[in-house]
Write an enzyme that holds these catalytic residues in place. Structure first.
Site, PDB file in Angstrom:
ATOM      1  CG  ASP A 239      -2.270   0.599   0.993  1.00 39.77           C
ATOM      2  OD1 ASP A 239      -2.317   1.827   0.875  1.00 39.77           O
ATOM      3  OD2 ASP A 239      -3.270  -0.125   0.940  1.00 39.77           O
TER       4      ASP A 239
ATOM      5  CG  HIS B 186      -5.294   3.749   1.465  1.00 38.34           C
ATOM      6  ND1 HIS B 186      -4.929   2.460   1.131  1.00 38.34           N
ATOM      7  CD2 HIS B 186      -6.612   3.859   1.166  1.00 38.34           C
ATOM      8  CE1 HIS B 186      -5.985   1.812   0.649  1.00 38.34           C
ATOM      9  NE2 HIS B 186      -7.020   2.644   0.657  1.00 38.34           N
TER      10      HIS B 186
ATOM     11  CB  SER C 136      -9.428   0.294   0.467  1.00 40.49           C
ATOM     12  OG  SER C 136      -8.910   0.473  -0.826  1.00 40.49           O
TER      13      SER C 136
END
EC number: 3.4.21.62
Length: 508
Positions: free
Chosen positions: A17, A54, A222
């Site tokens: 990520d 994220h 996600s």
């Protein structure tokens, strides 16, 4: 199958990520949480290389101490996306190759999960089976790595995109998302036959990178994918030699069929309900001051299935204790079966009128379905869910030796008290606002006052994980921080070294 009795210890979740903020409080404890591979700029492997946030949010949902599913798993961050969330196919293929090489270098049993919560906007442009990303995921599967992939949020067929198309492979788990009303919006979340399972994906609270101990809400596939990755880690702890195909099959078996609305006919209607069944499975071994009777209630049955009562729940409690009846969940009405006797709420019931601010349909039953993220939701009356819904948030009296502090709270998170600590042994190593550990302030919740501590004998065989020379005597030399160390046998120092940790109690 009861995968939720374990916390994923021994498994490693590799999060490909934007990197990881390993210093966030969700990643405390005696386990490995670190950035292992950085494909950007100078390749730094510092504590925090996640400038976007994220990757940290995703990693904590998979394995965070309080918001994660597999709170005992190790976490490795692979920074493939930039601080703006951008990346390339070549970098992603290189990252997956690194995961395979890292996995193959580990000693048996090799228990690796790779999580790809990447926006699936890379169309195959031809047969997906010939794309480099599809082949890279196939290589992961063939090497024994369990790959968990977000289906994507384009509102299209997941089979048309290079990463999620790999759901056609046995051992690659593609996860789409549903909202907190059990609805799937095909105009938002990707669907289709390449999707294996759905998981919650609306307003999930998780770690906010760079804040030390802050949290934020995010939505999408996600966020759904790491929940499934956490379940995969739990399955690998309970059966470390399982193949990726075995894990995929068991994740599907942990889901409830037909529970979601709006699922297209070409997509499996499987909701990963096992995430909500994190009720405590241990009862106090010391008798409460005022003993309670703990029996399953006659008459309870699964909603719409009158033949499925507590006896049906008992066959697979890890999955079925989160099943809803006409008026209550199985863990509420089948406390003996589900191991929730200590939380029977005989004198601390949920409010029948409390509901989420701005949404009358979301009351205590809604909180119970995902309690570890919803306990701090604000109600229409200004009260937080944990104040009005003690049963739903597992905050009823749990008995024990009665020595728990009424004022102890985990540092920076005032809704996490001794009742919260009682739900998982790892939480007893949390530090409170007053500087004390959970096992010090919450002896009943942490069972430090149970009969097994009478006589206060330290275990001769206990030693810190991966450090055979660091035993109870080592703990005693600096008991404060060392009593929170985890042992090679999975037990915490405060459990196995009660004399060293000064938590002996007289017989009761």
């Amino acid at each position: 199958m009861t995968p939720l009795a374990v916390a994923g210890a021994g498994a490693t979740i590799v999060v490909v990520d934007t990197g990881l903020d390993a210093a966030h409080c969700e990643f405390d404890g005696d386990r490995t949480v670190e950035n292992a591979f950085n494909q950007w700029r100078d390749g730094s492997l510092g504590t925090n290389v996640d400038g976007d946030g994220h990757g940290t949010h995703v990693a904590a949902l998979a394995a965070g101490r309080s918001v994660g599913v597999a709170s005992g798993a190790d976490v490795l961050g692979v920074k493939t996306l930039s601080d703006d969330g951008a990346g390339t196919v070549a970098l992603l293929v290189e990252a997956l190759d690194w995961v395979v090489r890292w996995h193959e270098a580990q000693a048996a049993p090799k228990t690796t999960i790779v999580n790809l919560s990447l926006e699936a906007d890379i169309a195959c442009g031809g047969p997906c089976e010939s794309s480099s990303l599809y082949r890279a995921l196939e290589d992961c599967r063939d090497a024994g790595v369990v790959a968990v992939v977000a289906a994507g949020n384009a509102g299209e067929d997941a089979c048309a995109y290079a990463t999620s198309a790999a759901g056609a492979l046995d051992g690659v788990i593609v996860v789409s998302s549903h909202d907190d009303e059990d609805r799937v919006d095909p105009g938002d979340a990707n669907t289709g036959p390449c999707v294996d399972v759905f998981a919650p994906g609306e307003d999930l609270r998780s770690a906010d990178g760079g804040t030390g101990c802050g949290f934020t809400l995010e939505s999408g596939t996600s966020q759904a994918a790491p929940l499934a990755a956490g379940v995969a880690a739990q399955l690998l702890e309970s059966g470390p030699f399982r193949s990726p195909a075995d894990v995929e099959a068991l994740v599907a078996a942990a889901a409830v069929g037909g529970a979601l609305r709006g699922v297209p006919t070409d997509t499996p209607n499987l909701a990963l309900r096992a995430l909500a069944a994190r009720a405590p499975t241990r009862a106090p071994t010391a008798a409460p001051t005022a003993p309670r009777t703990c029996v399953d209630r006659d008459g309870w049955s699964k909603k719409g299935a009158p033949s499925k009562g507590c006896a049906w729940v008992a066959k697979v409690p890890g999955d079925r204790c989160a099943v809803k009846g006409d008026a209550s969940y199985a863990w509420q009405s089948c406390p003996a079966t589900c191991g929730t006797c200590a939380y029977d709420c005989a004198d601390a019931g949920d409010s029948p009128t409390w509901h989420k601010q701005g949404d009358e349909a979301k009351g205590c039953a809604w909180v119970a379905n995902y309690f570890y993220n919803r306990a701090a939701v604000v109600g229409a009356d200004g009260a937080l869910a944990y104040e009005r819904c003690p049963a739903a948030t597992r905050r009823c009296a749990y008995g024990g030796c009665g020595d728990d502090s009424a004022s102890w709270r985990k540092a920076g998170q005032p809704w996490k008290d001794c009742a919260w600590a009682a739900a998982a042994a790892s939480r007893c190593a949390a530090v409170g606002d007053d500087g004390t550990y959970g096992f010090e302030a919450c002896p009943a919740a942490c069972l430090a006052c149970a009969a097994r501590y009478d006589g206060c004998g330290d275990a001769e065989s206990w030693h810190k994980k991966s450090a055979p020379g660091e035993d109870c005597a080592w703990v005693a030399r600096d008991a404060g921080p060392r009593c929170a160390a985890k042992g090679g046998d999975g037990a915490w120092a405060w459990q196995s070294c009660p004399a060293a940790c000064g938590i002996c109690r007289s017989a009761r």
